[in-house]
Design an enzyme around this catalytic site. Structure first.
Site, PDB file in Angstrom:
ATOM      1  N   ASN A 122       0.865  -1.181   0.000  1.00  0.00           N
ATOM      2  CA  ASN A 122       0.000   0.000   0.000  1.00  0.00           C
ATOM      3  C   ASN A 122       0.902   1.231   0.000  1.00  0.00           C
ATOM      4  O   ASN A 122       1.463   1.598   1.029  1.00  0.00           O
ATOM      5  CB  ASN A 122      -0.890  -0.036   1.262  1.00  0.00           C
ATOM      6  CG  ASN A 122      -1.681   1.243   1.448  1.00  0.00           C
ATOM      7  OD1 ASN A 122      -1.767   2.077   0.554  1.00  0.00           O
ATOM      8  ND2 ASN A 122      -2.270   1.402   2.635  1.00  0.00           N
ATOM      9  N   TRP A 123       1.036   1.834  -1.175  1.00  0.00           N
ATOM     10  CA  TRP A 123       1.988   2.942  -1.310  1.00  0.00           C
ATOM     11  C   TRP A 123       1.520   4.217  -0.607  1.00  0.00           C
ATOM     12  O   TRP A 123       2.289   5.157  -0.435  1.00  0.00           O
ATOM     13  CB  TRP A 123       2.218   3.264  -2.799  1.00  0.00           C
ATOM     14  CG  TRP A 123       2.852   2.182  -3.602  1.00  0.00           C
ATOM     15  CD1 TRP A 123       2.978   0.849  -3.271  1.00  0.00           C
ATOM     16  CD2 TRP A 123       3.449   2.322  -4.891  1.00  0.00           C
ATOM     17  NE1 TRP A 123       3.614   0.164  -4.276  1.00  0.00           N
ATOM     18  CE2 TRP A 123       3.915   1.048  -5.287  1.00  0.00           C
ATOM     19  CE3 TRP A 123       3.626   3.408  -5.766  1.00  0.00           C
ATOM     20  CZ2 TRP A 123       4.554   0.822  -6.516  1.00  0.00           C
ATOM     21  CZ3 TRP A 123       4.255   3.190  -6.989  1.00  0.00           C
ATOM     22  CH2 TRP A 123       4.720   1.907  -7.343  1.00  0.00           C
ATOM     23  N   LYS A 124       0.241   4.286  -0.267  1.00  0.00           N
ATOM     24  CA  LYS A 124      -0.351   5.499   0.332  1.00  0.00           C
ATOM     25  C   LYS A 124      -0.061   6.712  -0.578  1.00  0.00           C
ATOM     26  O   LYS A 124       0.012   6.553  -1.794  1.00  0.00           O
ATOM     27  CB  LYS A 124       0.147   5.688   1.763  1.00  0.00           C
ATOM     28  CG  LYS A 124      -0.080   4.424   2.602  1.00  0.00           C
ATOM     29  CD  LYS A 124       0.125   4.618   4.063  1.00  0.00           C
ATOM     30  CE  LYS A 124      -0.114   3.290   4.774  1.00  0.00           C
ATOM     31  NZ  LYS A 124       0.028   3.389   6.223  1.00  0.00           N
TER      32      LYS A 124
ATOM     33  N   HIS B 112      -9.454   1.303   5.119  1.00  0.00           N
ATOM     34  CA  HIS B 112      -8.146   1.490   5.759  1.00  0.00           C
ATOM     35  C   HIS B 112      -8.304   2.434   6.960  1.00  0.00           C
ATOM     36  O   HIS B 112      -9.101   3.372   6.920  1.00  0.00           O
ATOM     37  CB  HIS B 112      -7.137   2.061   4.763  1.00  0.00           C
ATOM     38  CG  HIS B 112      -5.739   2.043   5.307  1.00  0.00           C
ATOM     39  ND1 HIS B 112      -5.274   3.017   6.158  1.00  0.00           N
ATOM     40  CD2 HIS B 112      -4.744   1.145   5.176  1.00  0.00           C
ATOM     41  CE1 HIS B 112      -4.036   2.723   6.507  1.00  0.00           C
ATOM     42  NE2 HIS B 112      -3.679   1.589   5.929  1.00  0.00           N
TER      43      HIS B 112
ATOM     44  N   GLU C 284      -6.621   4.816   7.990  1.00  0.00           N
ATOM     45  CA  GLU C 284      -6.420   6.242   7.700  1.00  0.00           C
ATOM     46  C   GLU C 284      -7.672   6.843   7.057  1.00  0.00           C
ATOM     47  O   GLU C 284      -8.008   8.005   7.285  1.00  0.00           O
ATOM     48  CB  GLU C 284      -5.176   6.428   6.814  1.00  0.00           C
ATOM     49  CG  GLU C 284      -3.902   6.202   7.618  1.00  0.00           C
ATOM     50  CD  GLU C 284      -2.738   5.626   6.841  1.00  0.00           C
ATOM     51  OE1 GLU C 284      -2.741   5.686   5.591  1.00  0.00           O
ATOM     52  OE2 GLU C 284      -1.814   5.087   7.494  1.00  0.00           O
TER      53      GLU C 284
ATOM     54  N   GLU D 280      -5.265  -4.880  10.701  1.00  0.00           N
ATOM     55  CA  GLU D 280      -4.221  -3.872  10.899  1.00  0.00           C
ATOM     56  C   GLU D 280      -4.476  -3.131  12.209  1.00  0.00           C
ATOM     57  O   GLU D 280      -5.245  -2.159  12.232  1.00  0.00           O
ATOM     58  CB  GLU D 280      -4.227  -2.874   9.740  1.00  0.00           C
ATOM     59  CG  GLU D 280      -3.973  -3.500   8.389  1.00  0.00           C
ATOM     60  CD  GLU D 280      -3.430  -2.484   7.394  1.00  0.00           C
ATOM     61  OE1 GLU D 280      -2.285  -2.654   6.965  1.00  0.00           O
ATOM     62  OE2 GLU D 280      -4.130  -1.516   7.086  1.00  0.00           O
TER      63      GLU D 280
ATOM     64  N   GLY E  85       2.523   2.308  10.790  1.00  0.00           N
ATOM     65  CA  GLY E  85       3.454   3.421  10.628  1.00  0.00           C
ATOM     66  C   GLY E  85       4.164   3.824  11.909  1.00  0.00           C
ATOM     67  O   GLY E  85       4.803   4.875  11.973  1.00  0.00           O
TER      68      GLY E  85
ATOM     69  N   SER F 125       3.487  -2.082  10.284  1.00  0.00           N
ATOM     70  CA  SER F 125       4.948  -2.133  10.444  1.00  0.00           C
ATOM     71  C   SER F 125       5.567  -3.478  10.079  1.00  0.00           C
ATOM     72  O   SER F 125       6.534  -3.915  10.709  1.00  0.00           O
ATOM     73  CB  SER F 125       5.348  -1.719  11.876  1.00  0.00           C
ATOM     74  OG  SER F 125       4.945  -0.384  12.130  1.00  0.00           O
TER      75      SER F 125
ATOM     76  N   GLY G 214       2.997  -1.024   4.320  1.00  0.00           N
ATOM     77  CA  GLY G 214       3.062   0.400   3.994  1.00  0.00           C
ATOM     78  C   GLY G 214       4.507   0.817   3.771  1.00  0.00           C
ATOM     79  O   GLY G 214       5.076   0.640   2.696  1.00  0.00           O
TER      80      GLY G 214
HETATM   81  P1  PGA Z   1       2.921   0.337   7.667  1.00  0.00           P
HETATM   82  O1  PGA Z   1       1.467   0.544   7.006  1.00  0.00           O
HETATM   83  O2  PGA Z   1       3.485  -0.949   7.108  1.00  0.00           O
HETATM   84  O3  PGA Z   1       3.705   1.542   7.262  1.00  0.00           O
HETATM   85  O4  PGA Z   1       2.715   0.256   9.133  1.00  0.00           O
HETATM   86  C1  PGA Z   1       0.601  -0.539   6.820  1.00  0.00           C
HETATM   87  C2  PGA Z   1      -0.721  -0.070   6.284  1.00  0.00           C
HETATM   88  O5  PGA Z   1      -1.196   0.989   6.704  1.00  0.00           O
HETATM   89  O6  PGA Z   1      -1.344  -0.740   5.427  1.00  0.00           O
END
Ligand code: PGA
Length: 252
Positions: A9-11, A96, A98, A168, A174, A214, A235
């Site tokens: 997931n490149w965000k 997600h 976010e 998640e 993150g 993470s 991410g």
């Molecule tokens: P992260 O993000 O690996 O940077 O913790 C994972 C995600 O939000 O899908």
């Protein structure tokens, strides 16, 4: 035997030039990927069409990070399921954390989006997870159950074969803090049992449940060898080909 699904997931990272570079590097290193692994990339919308052309002939699949629930209309800046299909997307991330916490997406909205994705033949990666406060208050299981029941409300068993669930924990996204393999496995088993109660044992046995939060090369193997963890939604560590490929290479 469930497949292992490793997704990036490149965000909101990588412009078009950077996206082309990253995809080229991933392709260049993917030759020895075992047959039982699916690799999916989720670049930003603006790179999807180019990404789709670049991955043709390679065993990399493509998805988008979100979509709007309507088919078309006056929804400035939004993107529909059919638009995603038209640029080669097979998957879409929905719910997600976010999107939930920053953009106010509710379980009810995510349920509507999931139904729309299924109706347009997009395969959703449905994200769920508790916050640190909820975990510390001892409400993790009820939070997860609520997200699953509301998110999947009214969705027939026949659609569930096209669903991936990503567990998640919000406190691990993150932050560099990963759930221990035991903590993650406990929740994955809980989710699989929920799917069994909601649908059937067979559907529960077949559904892919990814872990996210993470994930990196140093912790991927211990997570991915848990019996109910079927892949990773990555991410930060998917933003360089080296670390994305290193996670893929931990799967045997
Ligand atoms: P992260 O993000 O690996 O940077 O913790 C994972 C995600 O939000 O899908």
């Amino acid at each position: 035997m469930r497949r292992t699904v490793i997704a990036g997931n490149w965000k909101m990272n990588k412009d078009l030039t950077e996206a082309i570079k990253l995809i080229s590097e991933i392709k260049g290193n993917l030759d020895s990927k075992p047959e039982n692994i699916d690799v999916i990339i989720f670049p930003p919308y603006i790179s999807l069409e180019t990404a789709s052309a670049l991955i043709k002939g390679f065993s990399i699949k493509l998805g988008a990070q979100n979509m709007h629930q309507e088919s078309s209309g006056a929804f400035t800046a939004e993107i529909s399921a059919s638009m995603l299909k038209s640029v080669g997307c097979e998957y879409v991330i929905l719910g997600h954390s976010e999107r939930r916490s920053i953009f106010g997406e509710t379980d009810e909205l995510i349920n509507i989006k999931l139904k729309k994705a299924f109706s347009e033949d997009l395969k959703p990666v449905f994200c769920i997870g508790e916050t640190l406060e909820q975990r510390e208050a001892g409400t993790m299981q009820s939070v997860i159950k609520n997200q699953v029941l509301k998110g999947l409300s009214g969705i027939p068993e026949s659609d569930i074969k096209n669903l991936i669930i990503a567990y998640e924990p919000v406190w691990a996204i993150g932050t560099g803090k990963t759930a221990t393999p035991e903590q993650a496995e406990e929740v994955h088993l809980f989710i699989r049992n929920l799917i069994s109660d909601l649908y059937s044992n067979e559907t529960a046995e077949n559904i892919i449940i990814q872990y996210g939060g993470s994930v990196k090369p140093s912790n991927a193997e211990s997570l991915l060898t848990q019996p109910n963890i079927d892949g990773a939604l990555i991410g930060g560590a998917c933003l360089t080909a080296d670390s994305f490929i290193a996670v893929i290479n931990t799967v045997v």
